[in-house]
Design a protein around this motif. Structure first.
Motif, mmCIF file in Angstrom:
data_model
loop_
_atom_site.group_PDB
_atom_site.id
_atom_site.type_symbol
_atom_site.label_atom_id
_atom_site.label_comp_id
_atom_site.label_asym_id
_atom_site.label_seq_id
_atom_site.Cartn_x
_atom_site.Cartn_y
_atom_site.Cartn_z
ATOM 1 N N ILE A 85 51.342 -27.021 49.590
ATOM 2 C CA ILE A 85 52.338 -26.819 48.616
ATOM 3 C C ILE A 85 52.736 -28.658 48.485
ATOM 4 N N ASP A 86 52.303 -29.287 49.656
ATOM 5 C CA ASP A 86 52.196 -31.448 48.728
ATOM 6 C C ASP A 86 51.001 -31.218 47.599
ATOM 7 N N VAL A 87 50.198 -30.745 47.953
ATOM 8 C CA VAL A 87 49.360 -30.557 46.951
ATOM 9 C C VAL A 87 49.437 -29.492 45.916
ATOM 10 N N PHE A 88 49.848 -28.815 45.591
ATOM 11 C CA PHE A 88 50.609 -27.988 44.759
ATOM 12 C C PHE A 88 51.335 -29.277 43.904
ATOM 13 N N GLN A 178 53.450 -19.840 38.717
ATOM 14 C CA GLN A 178 54.616 -19.697 37.524
ATOM 15 C C GLN A 178 56.321 -20.339 39.012
ATOM 16 N N ARG A 179 55.647 -19.070 39.274
ATOM 17 C CA ARG A 179 57.080 -19.470 40.771
ATOM 18 C C ARG A 179 56.891 -20.834 41.200
ATOM 19 N N LEU A 180 55.758 -20.838 42.133
ATOM 20 C CA LEU A 180 55.060 -23.014 42.328
ATOM 21 C C LEU A 180 55.289 -23.437 41.476
ATOM 22 N N GLU A 181 55.771 -23.442 40.090
ATOM 23 C CA GLU A 181 55.903 -24.462 39.485
ATOM 24 C C GLU A 181 57.412 -24.274 38.662
ATOM 25 N N SER A 182 58.378 -23.762 39.257
ATOM 26 C CA SER A 182 59.254 -23.219 39.005
ATOM 27 C C SER A 182 60.171 -23.491 40.552
ATOM 28 N N ASP A 183 59.744 -23.873 41.038
ATOM 29 C CA ASP A 183 60.700 -24.309 42.732
ATOM 30 C C ASP A 183 60.127 -25.498 42.222
ATOM 31 N N PHE A 184 58.966 -26.433 41.789
ATOM 32 C CA PHE A 184 58.771 -27.727 41.677
ATOM 33 C C PHE A 184 59.867 -28.753 40.802
ATOM 34 N N ARG A 185 60.361 -27.829 40.279
ATOM 35 C CA ARG A 185 61.353 -28.672 38.912
ATOM 36 C C ARG A 185 61.989 -28.311 39.384
ATOM 37 N N ASP A 186 62.615 -27.222 40.029
ATOM 38 C CA ASP A 186 64.281 -27.384 40.448
ATOM 39 C C ASP A 186 64.308 -27.957 41.681
ATOM 40 N N PHE A 187 63.310 -28.588 42.449
ATOM 41 C CA PHE A 187 62.852 -29.201 43.605
ATOM 42 C C PHE A 187 63.226 -30.730 43.572
ATOM 43 N N PHE A 188 62.368 -31.177 42.054
ATOM 44 C CA PHE A 188 61.672 -32.452 42.324
ATOM 45 C C PHE A 188 63.451 -33.781 41.482
ATOM 46 N N PRO A 189 64.079 -33.505 41.064
ATOM 47 C CA PRO A 189 64.658 -32.929 40.602
ATOM 48 C C PRO A 189 65.816 -34.239 41.985
ATOM 49 N N ASP A 190 66.271 -33.357 42.551
ATOM 50 C CA ASP A 190 66.303 -33.084 44.209
ATOM 51 C C ASP A 190 66.454 -34.601 44.999
ATOM 52 N N LEU A 191 65.137 -35.059 44.814
ATOM 53 C CA LEU A 191 63.565 -35.293 45.287
ATOM 54 C C LEU A 191 64.364 -37.169 44.790
ATOM 55 N N ILE A 192 63.671 -36.899 43.749
ATOM 56 C CA ILE A 192 64.164 -38.348 42.668
ATOM 57 C C ILE A 192 65.710 -38.559 43.286
ATOM 58 N N LYS A 193 66.433 -37.747 43.664
ATOM 59 C CA LYS A 193 67.894 -38.760 43.744
ATOM 60 C C LYS A 193 68.236 -39.247 45.099
ATOM 61 N N TYR A 194 67.404 -38.428 45.888
ATOM 62 C CA TYR A 194 67.536 -38.994 46.914
ATOM 63 C C TYR A 194 67.192 -39.975 47.262
ATOM 64 N N ALA A 195 65.724 -40.477 46.718
ATOM 65 C CA ALA A 195 65.666 -41.568 46.972
ATOM 66 C C ALA A 195 65.292 -42.965 46.426
#
Length: 200
Positions: A85-88, A178-195
């Motif tokens: 998942i890290d690589v994906f 498609q599911r993995l890309e959707s998960d990434f799109r939902d997750f990454f803004p949270d990670l940006i905010k956290y960092a």
């Protein structure tokens, strides 16, 4: 995460989340290379980058969306779910880079390579050895391509001592794209905010 510290690891997100200074970029890259008290050999700003790398890893591993993504990995490769998942996710960041950055990925990558070359003497030996390969392959930009992800997983698999099926993890990416890309799109803004905002 499995102990596969090679040229093939996923670093794009860590570099993106750094503060943009040479010291922060270096520190965020070194998070997987520097262990134990060796961190004290580096200046404060680099140590901060190493610390951010590790906290980003912890936040990512505990996030519900990431856990959901890991559940999509075949039971035959579940022990590699975190690595896969890290690589994906780095693939999806590279593919959709301009949605998150105003700097083209190739320009960003070249800037990172220059910083690493300019500071080569302070990098761990293991990173110094793989740096020419990282640059020659333009590894950061190459993650845009699914084929490169397959190559990366094959190389990572070869680094493991025991027989394994990590290389076939590309099947998990293509089967759940498609599911993995959707998960990434939902997750990454949270990670940006956290960092960026700093919840630590």
């Amino acid at each position: 995460m499995l102990n596969i510290f090679t040229v093939e690891m996923n670093y794009l997100a860590h570099l993106f989340l750094s503060e943009g200074t040479p010291e922060s970029l270096i520190g965020n890259l070194l998070g997987d290379f520097v262990k134990g008290t060796a961190v004290n050999l580096y200046p404060e700003e680099i140590r901060k980058g190493i610390d951010l790398h590790r906290k980003v890893d912890s936040y990512t591993d505990s996030h519900a969306i990431v856990r959901s993504s890991k559940s999509l990995v075949s039971s035959q490769r579940r022990r590699f779910a975190g690595v896969l998942i890290d690589v994906f996710y780095d693939h999806f960041l590279a593919k959709n880079w301009l949605e998150y950055s105003e700097i083209p990925l190739r320009d960003f990558s070249q800037d990172v390579y220059k910083i690493l070359q300019d500071n080569r003497d302070i990098l761990p030996d293991s990173l110094q050895r793989v740096l020419p390969t990282i640059i020659a392959r333009d590894l950061l930009s190459s993650y845009q391509e699914i084929a490169e992800i397959g190559i990366t997983l094959t190389r990572m698999s070869a680094r493991l001592k025991r027989t394994n099926n990590l290389a076939s993890g590309i099947e998990d990416l293509t089967a759940n794209y498609q599911r993995l890309e959707s998960d990434f799109r939902d997750f990454f803004p949270d990670l940006i905010k956290y960092a960026t905002v700093g919840k630590f």
